[in-house]
Enzyme design. Structure first.
Site, PDB file in Angstrom:
ATOM      1  N   GLY A  51       9.683  21.570  14.882  1.00  0.00           N
ATOM      2  CA  GLY A  51       8.903  21.003  13.778  1.00  0.00           C
ATOM      3  C   GLY A  51       9.664  19.908  13.044  1.00  0.00           C
ATOM      4  N   GLY A  52       9.103  19.450  11.943  1.00  0.00           N
ATOM      5  CA  GLY A  52       9.679  18.326  11.198  1.00  0.00           C
ATOM      6  C   GLY A  52      11.085  18.609  10.681  1.00  0.00           C
ATOM      7  N   THR A  60       1.541  26.706   6.162  1.00  0.00           N
ATOM      8  CA  THR A  60       0.803  26.818   4.895  1.00  0.00           C
ATOM      9  C   THR A  60      -0.665  27.116   5.199  1.00  0.00           C
ATOM     10  OG1 THR A  60       0.450  24.416   4.940  1.00  0.00           O
ATOM     11  CG2 THR A  60       2.212  25.224   3.501  1.00  0.00           C
ATOM     12  N   GLN A 113      -0.970  28.136  -3.841  1.00  0.00           N
ATOM     13  CA  GLN A 113      -0.015  28.694  -2.869  1.00  0.00           C
ATOM     14  C   GLN A 113       0.462  30.104  -3.234  1.00  0.00           C
ATOM     15  OE1 GLN A 113       3.098  25.605  -2.193  1.00  0.00           O
ATOM     16  NE2 GLN A 113       2.152  25.476  -0.168  1.00  0.00           N
ATOM     17  N   TYR A 145       2.010  31.449   0.049  1.00  0.00           N
ATOM     18  CA  TYR A 145       3.244  30.744   0.445  1.00  0.00           C
ATOM     19  C   TYR A 145       4.378  30.998  -0.556  1.00  0.00           C
ATOM     20  CZ  TYR A 145       5.915  26.595   2.063  1.00  0.00           C
ATOM     21  OH  TYR A 145       6.871  25.730   2.540  1.00  0.00           O
ATOM     22  N   PRO A 176      13.906  23.674   0.038  1.00  0.00           N
ATOM     23  CA  PRO A 176      13.513  22.268   0.010  1.00  0.00           C
ATOM     24  C   PRO A 176      12.408  22.017  -1.012  1.00  0.00           C
ATOM     25  CG  PRO A 176      13.459  23.141   2.259  1.00  0.00           C
ATOM     26  CD  PRO A 176      13.569  24.303   1.322  1.00  0.00           C
TER      27      PRO A 176
HETATM   28  N1  CAA Z   1      -3.142  22.672 -11.972  1.00  0.00           N
HETATM   29  C1  CAA Z   1      -4.218  23.037 -12.652  1.00  0.00           C
HETATM   30  N2  CAA Z   1      -5.484  22.843 -12.230  1.00  0.00           N
HETATM   31  C2  CAA Z   1      -5.641  22.276 -11.044  1.00  0.00           C
HETATM   32  C3  CAA Z   1      -4.530  21.853 -10.270  1.00  0.00           C
HETATM   33  C4  CAA Z   1      -3.238  22.074 -10.779  1.00  0.00           C
HETATM   34  N3  CAA Z   1      -2.147  21.725 -10.098  1.00  0.00           N
HETATM   35  N4  CAA Z   1      -4.999  21.310  -9.127  1.00  0.00           N
HETATM   36  C5  CAA Z   1      -6.347  21.377  -9.171  1.00  0.00           C
HETATM   37  N5  CAA Z   1      -6.730  21.944 -10.338  1.00  0.00           N
HETATM   38  C6  CAA Z   1      -8.083  22.213 -10.801  1.00  0.00           C
HETATM   39  C7  CAA Z   1      -9.037  21.098 -10.406  1.00  0.00           C
HETATM   40  O1  CAA Z   1      -8.997  20.074 -11.381  1.00  0.00           O
HETATM   41  C8  CAA Z   1     -10.367  21.808 -10.353  1.00  0.00           C
HETATM   42  O2  CAA Z   1     -10.815  22.031 -11.661  1.00  0.00           O
HETATM   43  P1  CAA Z   1     -12.398  22.139 -12.002  1.00  0.00           P
HETATM   44  O3  CAA Z   1     -12.894  23.311 -11.192  1.00  0.00           O
HETATM   45  O4  CAA Z   1     -12.427  22.352 -13.467  1.00  0.00           O
HETATM   46  O5  CAA Z   1     -12.964  20.838 -11.541  1.00  0.00           O
HETATM   47  C9  CAA Z   1      -9.977  23.154  -9.776  1.00  0.00           C
HETATM   48  O6  CAA Z   1      -8.600  23.365 -10.102  1.00  0.00           O
HETATM   49  C10 CAA Z   1     -10.118  23.154  -8.252  1.00  0.00           C
HETATM   50  O7  CAA Z   1     -10.034  24.446  -7.839  1.00  0.00           O
HETATM   51  P2  CAA Z   1     -10.460  24.787  -6.363  1.00  0.00           P
HETATM   52  O8  CAA Z   1     -10.190  26.221  -6.102  1.00  0.00           O
HETATM   53  O9  CAA Z   1     -11.846  24.306  -6.092  1.00  0.00           O
HETATM   54  O10 CAA Z   1      -9.411  23.926  -5.565  1.00  0.00           O
HETATM   55  P3  CAA Z   1      -9.652  23.071  -4.294  1.00  0.00           P
HETATM   56  O11 CAA Z   1     -10.296  23.932  -3.280  1.00  0.00           O
HETATM   57  O12 CAA Z   1     -10.262  21.794  -4.643  1.00  0.00           O
HETATM   58  O13 CAA Z   1      -8.158  22.750  -3.840  1.00  0.00           O
HETATM   59  C11 CAA Z   1      -5.996  23.310  -3.040  1.00  0.00           C
HETATM   60  C12 CAA Z   1      -7.164  23.752  -3.906  1.00  0.00           C
HETATM   61  C13 CAA Z   1      -6.415  23.257  -1.571  1.00  0.00           C
HETATM   62  C14 CAA Z   1      -4.930  24.362  -3.166  1.00  0.00           C
HETATM   63  C15 CAA Z   1      -5.481  21.956  -3.487  1.00  0.00           C
HETATM   64  O14 CAA Z   1      -5.264  21.997  -4.880  1.00  0.00           O
HETATM   65  C16 CAA Z   1      -4.170  21.592  -2.809  1.00  0.00           C
HETATM   66  O15 CAA Z   1      -4.122  21.265  -1.640  1.00  0.00           O
HETATM   67  N6  CAA Z   1      -3.066  21.612  -3.577  1.00  0.00           N
HETATM   68  C17 CAA Z   1      -1.730  21.281  -3.068  1.00  0.00           C
HETATM   69  C18 CAA Z   1      -0.947  22.523  -2.846  1.00  0.00           C
HETATM   70  C19 CAA Z   1       0.467  22.133  -2.447  1.00  0.00           C
HETATM   71  O16 CAA Z   1       1.232  21.569  -3.233  1.00  0.00           O
HETATM   72  N7  CAA Z   1       0.856  22.453  -1.220  1.00  0.00           N
HETATM   73  C20 CAA Z   1       2.154  22.107  -0.760  1.00  0.00           C
HETATM   74  C21 CAA Z   1       2.092  21.879   0.726  1.00  0.00           C
HETATM   75  S1  CAA Z   1       3.658  21.324   1.370  1.00  0.00           S
HETATM   76  C22 CAA Z   1       4.642  22.655   1.262  1.00  0.00           C
HETATM   77  O17 CAA Z   1       4.238  23.728   0.948  1.00  0.00           O
HETATM   78  C23 CAA Z   1       6.089  22.443   1.592  1.00  0.00           C
HETATM   79  C24 CAA Z   1       6.952  22.910   0.509  1.00  0.00           C
HETATM   80  O18 CAA Z   1       7.636  23.910   0.691  1.00  0.00           O
HETATM   81  C25 CAA Z   1       7.036  22.157  -0.742  1.00  0.00           C
END
Ligand code: CAA
Length: 248
Positions: A13-14, A93, A151, A154, A184
């Site tokens: 992987g990466g 994830t 998460q 995770y 990380p």
């Molecule tokens: N804090 C607070 N509220 C948040 C928010 C946050 N960070 N992000 C979204 N919201 C809110 C939105 O504004 C929305 O509000 P309304 O309902 O009032 O409009 C609501 O939460 C959305 O909720 P949903 O359940 O509908 O969320 P979604 O399905 O649209 O998306 C998610 C959820 C898929 C988790 C998306 O937020 C996402 O992909 N987030 C990123 C998660 C992330 O950082 N992953 C890291 C991947 S890389 C990794 O993991 C490697 C590592 O080790 C770092």
């Protein structure tokens, strides 16, 4: 320093690729573990590294299965003798808010990210302690330390990894085996590329050093923690996150 044999789960992987290259470039024998159904991609990966002048071995094994991990370790020991360095890097994830998360998203993430650490390490630890030498590094995440919206699965798995690290570090400290965690931050791999663009952009904008991390940032740290000379570092959780989470 004598030549060591290193097993890197998720090695193709990466992050795994950068880790394999770093260890191979300093002369270690490197074995990258990949999922059995990804043999073709893993062979291409191996050929690509070969073109770059890097020798890496590949081995199929589902680290989410205790029995498959046992048979993978036996195969490695039959071919290479023993494992000096284990980097538990396999991870996935399945991001979603808890209210939308199904049982499979929970189970898969806990199994691949956390249970895999038990499944593989369990079969390696006895040999390391008998020989009086070992370096184990578990790749966790900044999100195991601080949590992350979307998460719960995770973050729970990644936080659990460090509990495992601290306990095993105590059990093996007198046997020449160190056990550490590297956490990380957001690194430029397919895992972060899969995030919604606007969320990734806003998270990266908040990283104090002003950029997303590179796989090499992690690989350098693994290289350090797996040296013979770092025998006094054990049970530590090393953050490599561009300053996005700071703590004592
Ligand atoms: N804090 C607070 N509220 C948040 C928010 C946050 N960070 N992000 C979204 N919201 C809110 C939105 O504004 C929305 O509000 P309304 O309902 O009032 O409009 C609501 O939460 C959305 O909720 P949903 O359940 O509908 O969320 P979604 O399905 O649209 O998306 C998610 C959820 C898929 C988790 C998306 O937020 C996402 O992909 N987030 C990123 C998660 C992330 O950082 N992953 C890291 C991947 S890389 C990794 O993991 C490697 C590592 O080790 C770092």
């Amino acid at each position: 320093m004598s030549k060591k044999t290193a097993l890197v789960t998720g090695g193709t992987g990466g992050l795994g690729t950068a880790i394999c290259k770093t260890l191979a470039n300093r002369g270690d024998v490197v074995i990258a573990c990949h999922l059995p159904h990804e043999l073709e991609q893993a062979s291409q990966w191996q050929a690509q590294l070969k073109q770059e002048g890097i020798d890496a071995n590949i081995i199929a094994g589902d680290v989410g299965s205790f029995d498959a991990a046992a048979s993978m370790i036996s195969t490695i020991e039959a071919e290479f003798g023993w494992i000096d360095i284990l980097v538990n890097c396999a991870g996935i994830t399945r991001d979603s808010t808890l209210r939308k998360m199904d049982e499979k998203d929970w189970d898969d993430v806990i199994n691949v990210n956390l249970s895999s650490v038990f499944n593989v390490t369990r079969h390696v630890i006895e040999g390391m302690t008998e020989r009086g030498y070992g370096r184990i590094v578990n790749i966790s995440s900044v999100n195991g330390q601080r949590g992350q919206f979307g998460q719960t699965n995770y973050s729970a798995a990644k936080a659990g990894m460090h509990g495992f690290t601290m306990s095993l570090a105590q059990e093996s400290a007198r046997k020449g085996v160190t056990v550490n965690t590297v956490s990380p931050g957001y690194i430029d791999t397919s895992m972060t590329a899969a995030m919604p663009d606007e969320i990734r952009t806003s998270i990266v904008a908040g990283i104090p050093v002003g950029r997303i991390g590179e796989p090499q940032d992690i690989a350098h740290t693994i290289g350090f923690l797996t040296l013979e000379q770092t025998s006094y570092i054990t049970g530590a959780n090393i953050p490599v996150n561009g300053g996005m989470f700071m703590s004592f």
